[in-house]
Every structure is written in C-alpha cells, then in structure tokens.
Scaffold this motif. Structure first.
Motif: not given
Length: 294
Positions: A59-63
């Motif tokens: 999720v952090a990578a997509v953000r």
C-alpha cells in the motif's frame, strides 16, 4: 439504481483503458441517460481500509511510488494520480456493495480489481476492490457472499484472498487462462474455449449454485466485456454483443428471482482495431441497462 463514479476514477496520468474508460462511460450516460440510473460520487477509501486486505508495504509503495517495481506491479507507470484514483475506484466498489444491501442493486464504474494479490498488483489491477467490497458487506451484516466473475481472464487474485473464507463463494467463468488457479470447496473455475459453450456453462454453474449453495446475502458481479470477439485482450471468437447482452440479463434475472442483492463493477474490456472506444462503451452499457431492468 445508484451507479458510483467520480472524476477521481481517471486521475492517473497513465492513459490506458482501465484508467480511462469509466470517464468515457460516464460521459456517455450524461449524453444518453439510461432511465432509472443515478450517478453518485463514492467516498474514497483510506490507507487503513486498504491495508485490511493488502500488505502495508505494498500500500505504501502505491502511495509513494517507491519501490517503483512494486508500485508498478499491476503494469502501469506510476505517477501521483494513481493513489487517489485507486482509493476512489475501490471506494466505489465498496459503496456499491453497501448500496446494494440497502436497495437490492447498485454498481460502480470501477475496473482493475480481480488479479491484485495481498502484496502486489497484477494484470492492470492495483487493489482488489471485490474483496474490499466483500469485507465491507460482511461488516454491514452480510453473512454469505457470492463473487461472480465473468471477466475473460481468471480471477486468481480474488481466489488467493478469499479461498480460505468459509462464507465466500467464487463462481468464475473465463475464456482465457491468464491468472488461472486450482479452485477449492466453495469455488469453481471454468475455462470456456468455444463460444457455443459460454452461456450454457454460466447457466449450468448458476443452476448448480442455486441447487447446492446457500441463500446468499449479496452477489458481487465482476462484469467483464473482454470475452467479446473483437476485444484484443481476451476476446473469444464467436462471442457477440448479443451473447453478452443475454449474459447480463441472465445474471440479473437470476439474482432477482432469488432476491439476492447484487453489486457490479466493470471488469475487463479493451479497445483495438476491431473494438473502438464507442463500441467498448456500448458493451459496458449492456450491464448498466440490465441492472436497471432495461
């Protein structure tokens, strides 16, 4: 019938069918409305809501866009519009599930869902809105949920996330082997290779489910138009617009007859030499019209 959409669905800079076609369909509905359809903007999901089924590091990578390979694991070039886009479109899938439980039927112009895994994207799917919607429906009181996947491709990401859930059934009829999996006790996967077998296979699986399955509290319908013969990514020769229109009427009649609330999302459908944008929009409008009783 509430149909969820907002301009945030098309915020990503990367221009591709999955990131653009909801806007084309919304424009089509503004110019040529389908009676009974009301477009509503959903509430975007939060990172915490997405992390209920996806790994926080993913999720952090997509953000943030870092690490880039993970942020782009669904196949899109990352940019700052991707994060708000997927929060909005997956929020639409969740909103449609909740609205269907209240009103009997609802939809969202979301797509790019069923290949996403817990820790990565795949096949143009960033987050798995079908599983997020199932989780939200459970929180709203639904106990037994059917995920009906009629995309051209197999829903391996959805099965990976729900296969161990005793209250989720998964009926998957595909025409292309991408993302195939070995189904389990509450899941079926059919790979159809002849157009003549397509509707009979769906009818037979729905009949078996009606006879042997539980009384479902919600059907989440992944309504792919990529089985269409002219679709360059997944199309099966012989599957026409008329066959897909019959499929949509079959699905919604099956749910109505059993008083199963149904929430749909768009799923696959891609433009090409034999399928212009207007033709793709017309195919996706079949689902909306059938949902609205047209």
């Amino acid at each position: 019938m509430r149909l969820f959409y907002s301009p945030a669905y098309v915020l990503a800079g990367y221009a591709f069918d999955t990131t653009r076609k909801s806007g084309w369909i919304a424009e089509s509905l503004a110019q040529d409305p389908i009676p009974g359809v009301e477009i509503a903007a959903p509430t975007a999901l939060t990172a915490a809501e997405v992390e209920a089924i996806h790994a926080p590091a993913y999720v952090a990578a997509v953000r943030t866009g870092q690490p880039r390979a993970l942020a782009e694991s669904q196949g899109f070039q990352w940019d700052g519009g991707l994060w708000p886009m997927v929060l909005a479109s997956n929020g639409g899938a969740v909103a449609a599930a909740r609205a269907a439980l209240e009103a009997g039927v609802a939809g969202s112009l979301s797509s790019g869902l069923h290949h996403a895994r817990r820790d990565r994207g795949a096949g143009y799917c960033t987050f798995n809105g079908l599983v997020l919607a199932a989780r939200a429906a459970r929180a709203a009181g639904a106990q037994r949920i059917l995920i009906l996947d009629l995309d051209a491709h197999c829903g391996g990401g959805t099965y990976a996330l729900t296969g161990a859930d005793p209250d989720v059934w998964h009926l998957d009829v595909a025409v292309h082997p991408f993302d195939a999996y070995d189904p389990g006790a509450r899941a079926t996967l059919d790979l159809v290779t002849r157009a003549a077998d397509y509707l009979p296979t769906i009818r037979a699986r729905l009949a078996d489910l009606a006879a042997q399955g539980p009384a479902f509290d919600l059907c989440l319908y992944n309504a792919g138009m990529d089985p269409y013969a002219g679709c360059p990514n997944g199309g099966l020769p012989g599957i026409s617009e008329d066959i897909l229109a019959d499929r949509e009427r079959l699905v919604f009649a099956w749910c109505r007859e059993r008083r199963i609330p149904v929430a749909f999302v768009l799923a696959g459908g891609y433009i090409g030499n034999r399928l212009p944008a207007a033709g793709l929009v017309a195919l996706h409008r079949l689902t909306i019209a059938a949902t609205a009783g047209g």
